[in-house]
Scaffold this motif. Structure first.
Motif, PDB file in Angstrom:
ATOM      1  N   ASN A   1       5.171  -2.670   6.681  1.00  0.00           N
ATOM      2  CA  ASN A   1       3.409  -1.601   6.742  1.00  0.00           C
ATOM      3  C   ASN A   1       2.880  -1.654   5.824  1.00  0.00           C
ATOM      4  N   ILE A   2       0.961  -1.639   5.797  1.00  0.00           N
ATOM      5  CA  ILE A   2      -0.207  -1.371   4.773  1.00  0.00           C
ATOM      6  C   ILE A   2      -1.112   0.124   5.259  1.00  0.00           C
ATOM      7  N   ARG A   3      -1.240   0.154   4.403  1.00  0.00           N
ATOM      8  CA  ARG A   3      -2.094   0.843   3.964  1.00  0.00           C
ATOM      9  C   ARG A   3      -3.793   0.515   2.715  1.00  0.00           C
ATOM     10  N   GLY A   4      -4.776   1.192   3.322  1.00  0.00           N
ATOM     11  CA  GLY A   4      -5.249   1.149   2.115  1.00  0.00           C
ATOM     12  C   GLY A   4      -6.754   0.162   3.624  1.00  0.00           C
ATOM     13  N   GLY A   5      -7.164  -0.099   2.381  1.00  0.00           N
ATOM     14  CA  GLY A   5      -8.286  -1.483   1.465  1.00  0.00           C
ATOM     15  C   GLY A   5      -9.494  -1.807   1.783  1.00  0.00           C
ATOM     16  N   LYS A   6     -10.583  -1.579   1.681  1.00  0.00           N
ATOM     17  CA  LYS A   6     -12.155  -1.798   1.571  1.00  0.00           C
ATOM     18  C   LYS A   6     -12.638  -0.643   1.069  1.00  0.00           C
ATOM     19  N   ALA A   7     -12.449   0.118   2.151  1.00  0.00           N
ATOM     20  CA  ALA A   7     -12.565   1.457   2.092  1.00  0.00           C
ATOM     21  C   ALA A   7     -12.818   2.543   0.835  1.00  0.00           C
ATOM     22  N   SER A   8     -11.089   2.518   1.054  1.00  0.00           N
ATOM     23  CA  SER A   8     -10.009   2.801  -0.437  1.00  0.00           C
ATOM     24  C   SER A   8     -10.800   2.686  -1.408  1.00  0.00           C
ATOM     25  N   GLN A   9     -11.511   1.689  -1.676  1.00  0.00           N
ATOM     26  CA  GLN A   9     -11.779   0.611  -2.984  1.00  0.00           C
ATOM     27  C   GLN A   9     -11.048   0.641  -3.807  1.00  0.00           C
ATOM     28  N   LEU A  10      -8.913   0.828  -3.753  1.00  0.00           N
ATOM     29  CA  LEU A  10      -8.334   0.381  -4.189  1.00  0.00           C
ATOM     30  C   LEU A  10      -6.805  -0.700  -3.760  1.00  0.00           C
ATOM     31  N   GLY A  11      -7.346  -1.765  -2.427  1.00  0.00           N
ATOM     32  CA  GLY A  11      -6.373  -1.898  -2.635  1.00  0.00           C
ATOM     33  C   GLY A  11      -5.654  -2.017  -1.002  1.00  0.00           C
ATOM     34  N   ILE A  12      -5.012  -2.988  -0.718  1.00  0.00           N
ATOM     35  CA  ILE A  12      -3.634  -3.154   0.495  1.00  0.00           C
ATOM     36  C   ILE A  12      -1.938  -2.524  -0.151  1.00  0.00           C
ATOM     37  N   PHE A  13      -1.603  -1.977   0.286  1.00  0.00           N
ATOM     38  CA  PHE A  13      -0.650  -1.497  -0.324  1.00  0.00           C
ATOM     39  C   PHE A  13       0.675  -1.596   1.019  1.00  0.00           C
ATOM     40  N   ILE A  14       1.725  -2.132   0.204  1.00  0.00           N
ATOM     41  CA  ILE A  14       2.810  -2.083   1.206  1.00  0.00           C
ATOM     42  C   ILE A  14       3.606  -0.138   1.205  1.00  0.00           C
ATOM     43  N   SER A  15       3.143   0.174   2.299  1.00  0.00           N
ATOM     44  CA  SER A  15       3.234   1.719   2.937  1.00  0.00           C
ATOM     45  C   SER A  15       5.119   2.050   3.373  1.00  0.00           C
ATOM     46  N   LYS A  16       5.719   0.633   3.664  1.00  0.00           N
ATOM     47  CA  LYS A  16       6.992   1.213   4.498  1.00  0.00           C
ATOM     48  C   LYS A  16       7.585  -0.275   4.517  1.00  0.00           C
ATOM     49  N   VAL A  17       8.891  -0.145   4.329  1.00  0.00           N
ATOM     50  CA  VAL A  17       9.516  -0.934   4.053  1.00  0.00           C
ATOM     51  C   VAL A  17      10.710  -1.313   5.515  1.00  0.00           C
ATOM     52  N   ILE A  18      11.244  -2.019   5.828  1.00  0.00           N
ATOM     53  CA  ILE A  18      12.082  -1.527   7.042  1.00  0.00           C
ATOM     54  C   ILE A  18      13.560  -2.001   6.969  1.00  0.00           C
ATOM     55  N   PRO A  19      14.302  -1.177   6.441  1.00  0.00           N
ATOM     56  CA  PRO A  19      15.606  -1.772   5.711  1.00  0.00           C
ATOM     57  C   PRO A  19      16.353  -2.620   6.039  1.00  0.00           C
ATOM     58  N   ASP A  20      16.958  -3.683   4.920  1.00  0.00           N
ATOM     59  CA  ASP A  20      17.537  -4.565   6.036  1.00  0.00           C
ATOM     60  C   ASP A  20      16.574  -5.785   6.849  1.00  0.00           C
ATOM     61  N   SER A  21      15.379  -5.435   6.776  1.00  0.00           N
ATOM     62  CA  SER A  21      14.549  -6.105   7.199  1.00  0.00           C
ATOM     63  C   SER A  21      14.460  -7.221   6.250  1.00  0.00           C
TER      64      SER A  21
ATOM     65  N   LYS B   1      -2.498   6.563  -1.167  1.00  0.00           N
ATOM     66  CA  LYS B   1      -2.148   8.075  -0.257  1.00  0.00           C
ATOM     67  C   LYS B   1      -2.677   9.082  -0.582  1.00  0.00           C
ATOM     68  N   GLU B   2      -3.512   9.759  -1.600  1.00  0.00           N
ATOM     69  CA  GLU B   2      -4.503  10.469  -1.428  1.00  0.00           C
ATOM     70  C   GLU B   2      -5.493  10.644  -0.234  1.00  0.00           C
ATOM     71  N   ARG B   3      -5.884   9.346  -0.717  1.00  0.00           N
ATOM     72  CA  ARG B   3      -7.655   9.650  -0.671  1.00  0.00           C
ATOM     73  C   ARG B   3      -7.479   8.948   1.059  1.00  0.00           C
ATOM     74  N   THR B   4      -6.001   8.612   2.023  1.00  0.00           N
ATOM     75  CA  THR B   4      -5.974   7.872   2.569  1.00  0.00           C
ATOM     76  C   THR B   4      -5.669   8.632   4.430  1.00  0.00           C
ATOM     77  N   VAL B   5      -5.755   7.985   5.380  1.00  0.00           N
ATOM     78  CA  VAL B   5      -4.524   8.284   5.902  1.00  0.00           C
ATOM     79  C   VAL B   5      -3.757   7.528   6.927  1.00  0.00           C
TER      80      VAL B   5
END
Length: 140
Positions: free
Chosen positions: A61-81, A135-139
């Motif tokens: 999964n990803i989180r973030g984007g232009k609105a946060s001004q910090l970029g796109i980050f990997i927020s979760k990686v499914i184990p064994d994927s 994580k502190e800035r976005t939902v």
């Protein structure tokens, strides 16, 4: 002559608690000392290639984007994927996907690119400091 304000009129500012630096260690002992780890390769950009069969999940999964001004980050990686086996981890910043710059992209556009691509070549870097700020800035 200008009138000076008494100190009581200034706002109160709370500073974060001071973080103590590590105890001094002689330079010849720093190489193998845990408080002086200079191994920075985990923070260097790297390329991750994923193949996605039709209808399959990405494995992350990803989180973030232009609105946060910090970029796109990997927020979760499914184990064994496939994403996990390729080395993606929570806190990785996505720099680009298939030569599309992800450093200043809307979240919805990033999701669209990732979901529609069959083969994904991602340029990522581990950036836990900005990820924590994200994580502190976005939902999402």
């Amino acid at each position: 002559m200008e009138a000076r304000l008494p100190y009581d009129d200034f706002p109160v500012v709370f500073l974060p608690p001071y973080e103590s630096p590590p105890a001094w260690v002689p330079p010849h002992e720093r190489l193998y000392h845990p408080d002086y780890n200079n191994e920075l390769t985990q923070f260097l950009p790297r390329t991750v290639v994923l193949k996605k069969p039709p209808g399959a999940q990405l494995g992350f999964n990803i989180r973030g984007g232009k609105a946060s001004q910090l970029g796109i980050f990997i927020s979760k990686v499914i184990p064994d994927s496939d994403a996990h086996r390729a080395g993606l981890q929570e806190g990785d910043q996505v720099l680009s996907v298939n030569d599309v710059d992800f450093q200043d992209i809307e979240h919805s556009k990033a999701v669209e690119i990732l979901k529609t691509a069959r083969e994904i070549t991602m340029r990522v870097r581990y950036f836990p400091y900005n990820y924590q700020r994200q994580k502190e800035r976005t939902v999402h």
